[in-house]
Design an enzyme around this catalytic site. Structure first.
Site, PDB file in Angstrom:
ATOM      1  N   ASP A  21       0.698  -0.702  -7.625  1.00  0.00           N
ATOM      2  CA  ASP A  21       0.978   0.666  -7.176  1.00  0.00           C
ATOM      3  C   ASP A  21       1.515   1.460  -8.359  1.00  0.00           C
ATOM      4  O   ASP A  21       2.401   0.991  -9.068  1.00  0.00           O
ATOM      5  CB  ASP A  21       2.007   0.610  -6.036  1.00  0.00           C
ATOM      6  N   ASN A  23       2.387   4.969  -7.996  1.00  0.00           N
ATOM      7  CA  ASN A  23       3.113   6.191  -7.617  1.00  0.00           C
ATOM      8  C   ASN A  23       4.162   5.977  -6.525  1.00  0.00           C
ATOM      9  O   ASN A  23       4.648   6.935  -5.933  1.00  0.00           O
ATOM     10  CB  ASN A  23       2.120   7.277  -7.176  1.00  0.00           C
ATOM     11  N   ASP A  25       4.107   4.785  -3.497  1.00  0.00           N
ATOM     12  CA  ASP A  25       3.866   4.916  -2.054  1.00  0.00           C
ATOM     13  C   ASP A  25       3.650   3.557  -1.379  1.00  0.00           C
ATOM     14  O   ASP A  25       3.347   3.489  -0.192  1.00  0.00           O
ATOM     15  CB  ASP A  25       2.686   5.859  -1.771  1.00  0.00           C
ATOM     16  N   ASP A  29      -3.313   1.188  -6.335  1.00  0.00           N
ATOM     17  CA  ASP A  29      -4.229   2.309  -6.570  1.00  0.00           C
ATOM     18  C   ASP A  29      -4.959   2.138  -7.904  1.00  0.00           C
ATOM     19  O   ASP A  29      -4.690   1.201  -8.658  1.00  0.00           O
ATOM     20  CB  ASP A  29      -3.461   3.635  -6.505  1.00  0.00           C
ATOM     21  N   ASP A  98     -17.837  -3.129  -3.967  1.00  0.00           N
ATOM     22  CA  ASP A  98     -18.175  -3.690  -2.670  1.00  0.00           C
ATOM     23  C   ASP A  98     -19.147  -2.729  -1.991  1.00  0.00           C
ATOM     24  O   ASP A  98     -18.944  -1.520  -2.010  1.00  0.00           O
ATOM     25  CB  ASP A  98     -16.901  -3.838  -1.826  1.00  0.00           C
ATOM     26  N   ASP A 199     -21.300  -6.858   1.466  1.00  0.00           N
ATOM     27  CA  ASP A 199     -20.566  -7.335   2.633  1.00  0.00           C
ATOM     28  C   ASP A 199     -21.514  -7.775   3.760  1.00  0.00           C
ATOM     29  O   ASP A 199     -22.435  -7.034   4.110  1.00  0.00           O
ATOM     30  CB  ASP A 199     -19.680  -6.184   3.133  1.00  0.00           C
ATOM     31  N   GLU A 245     -22.519 -11.581   0.493  1.00  0.00           N
ATOM     32  CA  GLU A 245     -21.650 -12.411   1.336  1.00  0.00           C
ATOM     33  C   GLU A 245     -22.477 -12.885   2.522  1.00  0.00           C
ATOM     34  O   GLU A 245     -22.954 -12.059   3.301  1.00  0.00           O
ATOM     35  CB  GLU A 245     -20.448 -11.604   1.819  1.00  0.00           C
TER      36      GLU A 245
HETATM   37  O1  ISL Z   1     -18.739 -14.589   9.992  1.00  0.00           O
HETATM   38  C1  ISL Z   1     -17.584 -14.841   9.873  1.00  0.00           C
HETATM   39  C2  ISL Z   1     -16.912 -15.832  10.713  1.00  0.00           C
HETATM   40  O2  ISL Z   1     -17.815 -16.696  11.282  1.00  0.00           O
HETATM   41  C3  ISL Z   1     -16.736 -14.209   8.894  1.00  0.00           C
HETATM   42  O3  ISL Z   1     -16.328 -15.145   7.965  1.00  0.00           O
HETATM   43  C4  ISL Z   1     -17.377 -13.046   8.202  1.00  0.00           C
HETATM   44  O4  ISL Z   1     -18.304 -13.477   7.284  1.00  0.00           O
HETATM   45  C5  ISL Z   1     -16.339 -12.285   7.505  1.00  0.00           C
HETATM   46  O5  ISL Z   1     -15.322 -11.936   8.392  1.00  0.00           O
HETATM   47  C6  ISL Z   1     -16.933 -11.036   6.922  1.00  0.00           C
HETATM   48  O6  ISL Z   1     -16.019 -10.488   6.024  1.00  0.00           O
HETATM   49  C7  ISL Z   1     -16.344  -9.292   5.408  1.00  0.00           C
HETATM   50  O7  ISL Z   1     -16.658  -8.270   6.337  1.00  0.00           O
HETATM   51  C8  ISL Z   1     -15.600  -7.862   7.202  1.00  0.00           C
HETATM   52  C9  ISL Z   1     -14.296  -7.597   6.467  1.00  0.00           C
HETATM   53  O8  ISL Z   1     -13.246  -7.500   7.385  1.00  0.00           O
HETATM   54  C10 ISL Z   1     -13.982  -8.696   5.461  1.00  0.00           C
HETATM   55  O9  ISL Z   1     -12.810  -8.392   4.754  1.00  0.00           O
HETATM   56  C11 ISL Z   1     -15.176  -8.831   4.580  1.00  0.00           C
HETATM   57  O10 ISL Z   1     -14.984  -9.724   3.515  1.00  0.00           O
HETATM   58  C12 ISL Z   1     -16.075  -6.636   7.913  1.00  0.00           C
HETATM   59  O11 ISL Z   1     -16.515  -5.689   7.001  1.00  0.00           O
HETATM   60 CA    CA Z   2      -0.083   4.079  -4.745  1.00  0.00          CA
END
Ligand code: ISL
Ligand code: CA
Length: 543
Positions: A21, A23, A25, A29, A98, A199, A245
């Site tokens: 951080d 600032n 808060d 950041d 991401d 993601d 992912e």
């Molecule tokens: O599928 C799952 C469980 O069986 C989870 O592991 C899933 O793959 C995971 O939760 C996905 O994570 C990602 O997307 C989420 C977010 O909350 C996580 O931080 C992110 O890494 C939703 O966007």
């Molecule tokens: Ca901050």
């Protein structure tokens, strides 16, 4: 052999909210991150992956995006981002963002429009269905507890959300959606970023008959079509890296998703090793003992199956997982440093691109807040209420499970020094600092040549020196052994042997490691002794 820069990279994952951080808060950041770039350069990593920094109402800490083209106000401005990019590049650090395109926030303009009426031009950007007999279209439960469908009275239909109800799923079957996403991606790449971590990207392709499906959608019929289209339209035009992912993928699937010649993605995060300590029904909320032969078998299977055909991403933890030293190592004071180094070496000497999650290089541990009110993570809070309020799990058992498995274990602020709030903030941190920061912090670690930090720095330096670390073939040498893990890496005339003791008791040195090879790295003084000391790891080299 085809070689790409991302195969030779070491990625460092930054969870910006908890990094630094600037600032007061209480929220990390971009200016805070800029202040710490020298630290990251000194560690010797080459790529930074930032968890989402886009505009978001933060129902799920930035994974619910309301504007893909703006920076979250808590984190700074677009000018701060440009400064970060320039300053990172000046230090030889690439920036990976991401990409969250399975869903948006319900506050994204697309969804605000979509919910207005059935004939709104954006209606088909999301997945709307009729219920039947006053029930949701099907029985799917979201990953964050409760139904995956929410009723919207305005048009008397349900919309799909695999995560929270503030994260409506996008309809990838709609080509306008896909084109809008590609355009947004080009915008960031043209700004100069170096890649995307995608993601839950294997969940974007939903089955045509959503209502009839019984399984949550993963690896759906059109997924390869969409990724190949994305590759053709966007990815192939840039010198960049991608990592998807992908929970629920096997090595066979990975050969298609990430094959060197399949024109989809570069790497994926598999999840098999993240399930070794989960219960078949309650999953992570009823942690089970794990076995080393099972963990070795999973990692070794991926090593062997992808060799020469695709590329592994190597990780022990991230912002969704417990801290590795608490999970697969031993976080008691006498063993924490040794076991953290041992785990680091076992991972980093496998074939693939290693990912370090912030604080892992310090041996940061899980946290055990006594009260549920001290937790912030939506998944943890929802699961607590679902399981405890229904009487399925006692509050005591649930708190124990949270201490083992909660995502907040990884999200407590980065521990920089022994001053108040670990030097993370001068204000009140959004999530409390782990009380062990006086002992475990970056300043102390950098001052101590025997620290986990210096060990990670050494691994990063060795990788640049020895091609066998990056490109060598992997072979598991002791599949049955219950307490040790021994493997070989070979490339032309170079050979590495890694031998590790996963327990606090001395173990016999595996036969293959009983050689006179030179010790390249270890977490004890080198010796020819026939015993591996508690949590000892030896990396031997012969050429
Ligand atoms: O599928 C799952 C469980 O069986 C989870 O592991 C899933 O793959 C995971 O939760 C996905 O994570 C990602 O997307 C989420 C977010 O909350 C996580 O931080 C992110 O890494 C939703 O966007
Ligand atoms: Ca901050």
């Amino acid at each position: 052999m085809v070689k790409h820069w991302w195969q030779e990279a070491v990625v460092y994952q930054v969870y910006p909210r908890s990094f630094q951080d600037s600032n007061g808060d209480g929220i990390g950041d971009l200016q805070g991150l800029i202040q710490r770039l020298d630290y990251l350069q000194a560690l010797g990593v080459s790529v930074l992956w930032l968890n989402p920094i886009y505009q978001s109402p933060n129902d799920d800490n930035g994974y619910d995006i309301s504007d893909y083209t703006q920076i979250m106000a808590d984190f700074g401005t677009m000018a701060d981002f440009s400064a970060l990019l320039t300053q990172a590049h000046a230090r030889g650090l690439k920036i990976v963002m991401d990409l969250v395109v399975n869903h948006t926030s319900d506050e994204h303009p697309w969804f605000i429009e979509s919910r207005k009426s059935k004939d709104n031009p954006y209606r088909d950007y999301y997945l709307w269905r009729d219920g039947h007999d006053g029930q949701a279209p099907n029985q799917w439960q979201s990953f964050f507890s409760g139904p995956a469908w929410t009723y919207d009275a305005q048009t008397a239909q349900y919309y799909l959300h695999l995560f929270s109800k503030k994260q409506p799923d996008l309809n990838w079957a709609n080509q306008d959606v896909r084109q809008a996403i590609y355009q947004m991606m080009r915008g960031w790449l043209d700004k100069g970023i170096d890649g995307f971590r995608m993601d839950v990207i294997n969940m974007i392709a939903k089955p045509a008959d959503l209502q009839g499906a019984t399984q949550l959608p993963r690896n759906g019929a059109h997924i390869h079509e969409y990724l190949q289209e994305m590759n053709r339209e966007v990815l192939s035009h840039y010198d960049m890296m991608t990592v998807g992912e992908m929970d629920g993928t096997t090595p066979e699937m990975a050969l298609q998703y990430t094959g060197f010649d399949t024109h989809e993605l570069n790497m994926l995060f598999q999840f098999e090793h993240m399930q070794v300590d989960a219960d078949p029904v309650l999953g992570k909320w009823r942690p089970q003992p794990w076995s080393l032969p099972a963990l070795k078998a999973i990692m070794s299977k991926w090593q062997t199956a992808l060799d020469g055909k695709a590329w592994n991403s190597l990780y022990w933890n991230n912002h969704d997982q417990p801290r590795v030293v608490s999970r697969f190592g031993d976080d008691r004071p006498e063993y924490r440093v040794r076991s953290a180094k041992m785990l680091g070496a076992v991972l980093h000497f496998m074939q693939g691109t290693p990912y370090i999650y912030q604080g892992e290089e310090l041996g940061m541990t899980n946290v055990a807040f006594p009260e549920i009110s001290q937790y912030r993570d939506i998944e943890t809070l929802n699961a607590y209420h679902e399981l405890v309020d229904s009487g399925r799990v006692t509050p005591q058992a649930m708190m124990a499970a949270i201490h083992h498995s909660s995502r907040d274990n990884a999200r407590t602020p980065m521990q920089w020094d022994a001053t108040a709030n670990a030097g993370f903030t001068s204000g009140t941190p959004w999530l409390a600092v782990n009380p062990n920061y006086q002992e475990i912090n970056a300043q102390a670690a950098q001052a101590d040549p025997d620290s986990v930090w210096h060990f990670y720095q050494q691994m990063n330096a060795l990788r640049k020196q020895y091609p066998v670390i990056t490109y060598g073939h992997y072979q598991l040498l002791d599949p049955e052994a219950e307490h040790t893990w021994c493997y070989a890496r070979t490339l032309d005339d170079e050979r590495l042997i890694v031998a590790a003791n996963f327990t606090a008791t001395p173990q016999p040195v595996p036969a293959a490691a009983q050689t006179s090879d030179r010790q390249l790295l270890g977490n004890y003084p080198a010796t020819q002794a026939q015993t591996l000391r508690p949590y000892e790891v030896r990396v031997l080299f012969n050429a």
